[in-house]
Structure formats: C-alpha cells, structure tokens
Write an enzyme that holds these catalytic residues in place. Sequence first.
Site, PDB file in Angstrom:
ATOM      1  N   TYR A  99      -6.454   2.414  10.795  1.00 15.28           N
ATOM      2  CA  TYR A  99      -5.098   2.154  10.303  1.00 15.28           C
ATOM      3  C   TYR A  99      -4.182   2.079  11.524  1.00 15.28           C
ATOM      4  O   TYR A  99      -4.235   2.955  12.379  1.00 15.28           O
ATOM      5  CB  TYR A  99      -4.682   3.283   9.359  1.00 15.28           C
ATOM      6  CG  TYR A  99      -3.250   3.195   8.912  1.00 15.28           C
ATOM      7  CD1 TYR A  99      -2.850   2.255   7.967  1.00 15.28           C
ATOM      8  CD2 TYR A  99      -2.283   4.041   9.435  1.00 15.28           C
ATOM      9  CE1 TYR A  99      -1.530   2.163   7.570  1.00 15.28           C
ATOM     10  CE2 TYR A  99      -0.962   3.960   9.042  1.00 15.28           C
ATOM     11  CZ  TYR A  99      -0.591   3.014   8.108  1.00 15.28           C
ATOM     12  OH  TYR A  99       0.719   2.932   7.727  1.00 15.28           O
ATOM     13  N   ASP A 171     -10.876   9.708   7.140  1.00 16.17           N
ATOM     14  CA  ASP A 171      -9.697   9.259   6.401  1.00 16.17           C
ATOM     15  C   ASP A 171     -10.230   8.645   5.099  1.00 16.17           C
ATOM     16  O   ASP A 171     -10.826   7.570   5.101  1.00 16.17           O
ATOM     17  CB  ASP A 171      -8.923   8.228   7.240  1.00 16.17           C
ATOM     18  CG  ASP A 171      -7.649   7.738   6.547  1.00 16.17           C
ATOM     19  OD1 ASP A 171      -7.578   7.807   5.305  1.00 16.17           O
ATOM     20  OD2 ASP A 171      -6.737   7.271   7.255  1.00 16.17           O
ATOM     21  N   LYS A 196      -0.800   6.770  -1.198  1.00 12.18           N
ATOM     22  CA  LYS A 196      -1.507   5.620  -1.736  1.00 12.18           C
ATOM     23  C   LYS A 196      -2.070   5.925  -3.119  1.00 12.18           C
ATOM     24  O   LYS A 196      -1.312   6.133  -4.045  1.00 12.18           O
ATOM     25  CB  LYS A 196      -2.573   5.172  -0.730  1.00 12.18           C
ATOM     26  CG  LYS A 196      -2.029   5.044   0.716  1.00 12.18           C
ATOM     27  CD  LYS A 196      -1.004   3.946   0.888  1.00 12.18           C
ATOM     28  CE  LYS A 196      -0.292   3.942   2.240  1.00 12.18           C
ATOM     29  NZ  LYS A 196      -1.149   3.952   3.418  1.00 12.18           N
TER      30      LYS A 196
HETATM   31  C1  PLP Z   1      -1.051   4.485   4.696  1.00 13.42           C
HETATM   32  C2  PLP Z   1      -2.194   5.010   5.443  1.00 13.42           C
HETATM   33  C3  PLP Z   1      -2.022   6.035   6.390  1.00 13.42           C
HETATM   34  C4  PLP Z   1      -0.656   6.590   6.750  1.00 13.42           C
HETATM   35  O1  PLP Z   1      -0.011   7.227   5.683  1.00 13.42           O
HETATM   36  P1  PLP Z   1       1.604   7.315   5.597  1.00 13.42           P
HETATM   37  O2  PLP Z   1       1.834   8.138   4.371  1.00 13.42           O
HETATM   38  O3  PLP Z   1       2.125   5.927   5.513  1.00 13.42           O
HETATM   39  O4  PLP Z   1       2.058   8.027   6.829  1.00 13.42           O
HETATM   40  C5  PLP Z   1      -3.147   6.508   7.036  1.00 13.42           C
HETATM   41  N1  PLP Z   1      -4.383   6.010   6.779  1.00 13.42           N
HETATM   42  C6  PLP Z   1      -4.571   5.029   5.880  1.00 13.42           C
HETATM   43  C7  PLP Z   1      -5.954   4.522   5.646  1.00 13.42           C
HETATM   44  C8  PLP Z   1      -3.501   4.493   5.182  1.00 13.42           C
HETATM   45  O5  PLP Z   1      -3.705   3.508   4.303  1.00 13.42           O
END
Ligand code: PLP
Length: 373
Positions: A99, A171, A196
């Site tokens: 990311y 992640d 998300k």
């Molecule tokens: C959106 C996202 C992040 C970061 O999250 P935020 O809440 O925008 O700080 C990290 N890893 C992945 C895979 C993401 O989709």
Amino acid sequence: MNIETLAIHAGQDIDPATGSVIPPIYLSTTFERAADGTFPQSYMYTRNANPNRTILERCLSALEDGVECAAFGSGLAATMSIFQALRPGDHVVAPDDAYHGVSRLLREIMARWGLTYTAVDMTDLGAVRAALQPQTRLIWIETPSNPRLKVADIEAIAGIAHDVGALCVVDNTWATPVQQRPLELGADLVLHATTKYLGGHSDVLGGAVVTRELSPIFEQVRFLQANGGAVPSPFDCWLLLRGIQTLAYRVRAHAENAMRVARFLASHPRIERVHYPGLETHPGHAVATRQMRGFGGMLSIEVHGGEGAAMAVAGRLQIFTRATSLGGIESLIEHRASIEGPESKTPPSLLRVSVGLEHPDDLIADLEQALAE
Ligand SMILES: *Cc1c(COP(=O)(O)O)cnc(C)c1O
C-alpha cells in the site's frame, strides 16, 4: 465459535449499568478514582483506554483468533506503531507493491528514525530470503496486494522470518478475517485498516494491530497507543463495531460479486488483463486457494489503449464512483497510478475496482456500457 457469532457477541456484554443491549457511547475522557486511589473499573483516561475501544479491541482479537488488539485512529497510525516499536538500525523486508502509504512511511518517515528496509517481490520466496540482513527484525506482508492482487504465501514467509528470529506481520485489510487468518498461518501480528471492510460503510477511519501472543513487540505497540495518542474516538469505535457485526455476510457478497465482475471483464475484448486471485489464470490462484476462504472483493484491470482509454472508461461509469478507498457497500473505481504519485510502478492503463454490494447484474451492465464506446 464461528466468525458470524463472534462478530455479534465477542467483547459485547449487556451494559451492566442500564441493561442496554447495544453498547452506549462512553464519551467521558476521564474516570473516577476510588477513595483509596485505585481505578476500580480499570479506566482512568480515554487516551489510555475507553470502554468503546475495549469492546472493539476484544471483538477484533476474537475475529483474528489473537489474544489482544490495539486500535488506532487510522490504518497508517497502526502501521506506524509497529515500525516505531522497532529500534533505529533495525531492518524491514517489505513488499515492492505495498500500500503506497506504507511504502511512504518507510521511505520518508521511518528512514529518519534509522529504520532501513528492502522492497521485494513477496511472491518470490528466493528474493525474500536474499533480502534478509543480520539486522532484519520484521517481514511485512500484504496479501492480496495493492493494486495487482499478488498473493504472498504467508506460512512460507512466516517460516523464513522465524528462521532468522524476525517477526512476520500481515496487512489483512483486503482479505479480512472472514477470508484469511494470518495468525493461524504463523504470522505474529495482523494489521488492519479498519477504514475498509471492517467498518464497511466508508464513514469511519481506523486501524488495528492484533497479536498472536503477548510479546515484547505488542507491549511496545500498546505503549505507543497510550502514549503516542493516535487513538480512535469512542464514536469511531462504536461505528466500527456496528460495521463489524455484519462483516461475514458483507464480505461473502463482495467476493461473490467480484467473481462475477472479474469473469465478465476477463472475457471482454477491450480488457487486456484482469487481476483477481479467484480466476484460475491468476498466478497466485493456487496459493490463494490454499490460504484463503474466498478471494475478496477487490480486483484491478488493465484496459487496452493505455491511460487515456482507462480514464475514458472510468469516466463513462454511472454506478461505480470514481474515488479512492475500498471495502464499503458502494462500488468504487480508481486510476491508481495518478493517486500513487511519481514513485508509482503501477501501469497507467490500470483501474482498481472495489466491488460493492449493488446487484452484480447492474454492475456488469454499467461496465458493459462504459466499455462499449
Ligand atoms: C487503506 C489501507 C491502509 C491505510 O489505512 P488508512 O486508514 O487509510 O490509514 C493500509 N493498508 C491497506 C492495504 C489499505 O488498503
């Protein structure tokens, strides 16, 4: 217990003071001490801990089959806490397609902290081994990856990390615990952008770190949460919990719709390539089949004719909204190269799609008209 049940009950007791079935929002920043100076309910000050945050953290750790969780105000705040739990001079192995915010943290912020890193293709286990250094403390995995949906073998990479005494962090934002449980595959920590799929409605920002065991690294993450202060508000925690309660049902529907959209796009003459691990032709299909329970709701496409053609297709869509982010009920489409900036290695013809919960026939009809011209 199954994840559907945990999502609705884990950490969520009936409120003892009122019998409230759904937890109230505890806005108080401060909590009373007993006459002897102790804190009988263990709450003292909301930066350190808050009842809504505790409920969210217990639920999230149950979903990932971990022992504890620390919730943050965003996914990147949670990511930062893991990197800051390392020491200057430590080395990180990270995906070459992480990311972009994670790569930027390593490149532009943690570099000043003295953390070094090597970016590698996580689908190439030989490259992962070759990137190890004597100071390597952590291997960061993101699978499926952003935006090309590359699939990294969590069990194999956790093994490589543990062989040299390093930690393995996954992640798990895209797959969610409904479709992938990294801790069961040997990872030490799981990272979530709860912004998300966990929140699921594109109306709250959040992040979380879940740990397999009470380790020194997690103790440090917890310390940074309370003392760095990048914590979510009680209302954020409450909204996230409300989203999580329907997570399993949403994620399965997202994945079903994504599979239908991916099959439609794969057969369309104006589409050069579809990146979706559910397709048998995807290079990560076998590993994904082994380590996931479904293939998620994200996919990306490369449109014949380059950037202009890709932009034109996105411009003609009526149901898909042109916007960044993912994992909400609504379908989104995004030209990634332009948001990732000059460091981006994403092909200019690539559009990333977060397949929402609209009816798949309507989504396919919309894509069909946008690709017709
Ligand atoms: C959106 C996202 C992040 C970061 O999250 P935020 O809440 O925008 O700080 C990290 N890893 C992945 C895979 C993401 O989709």
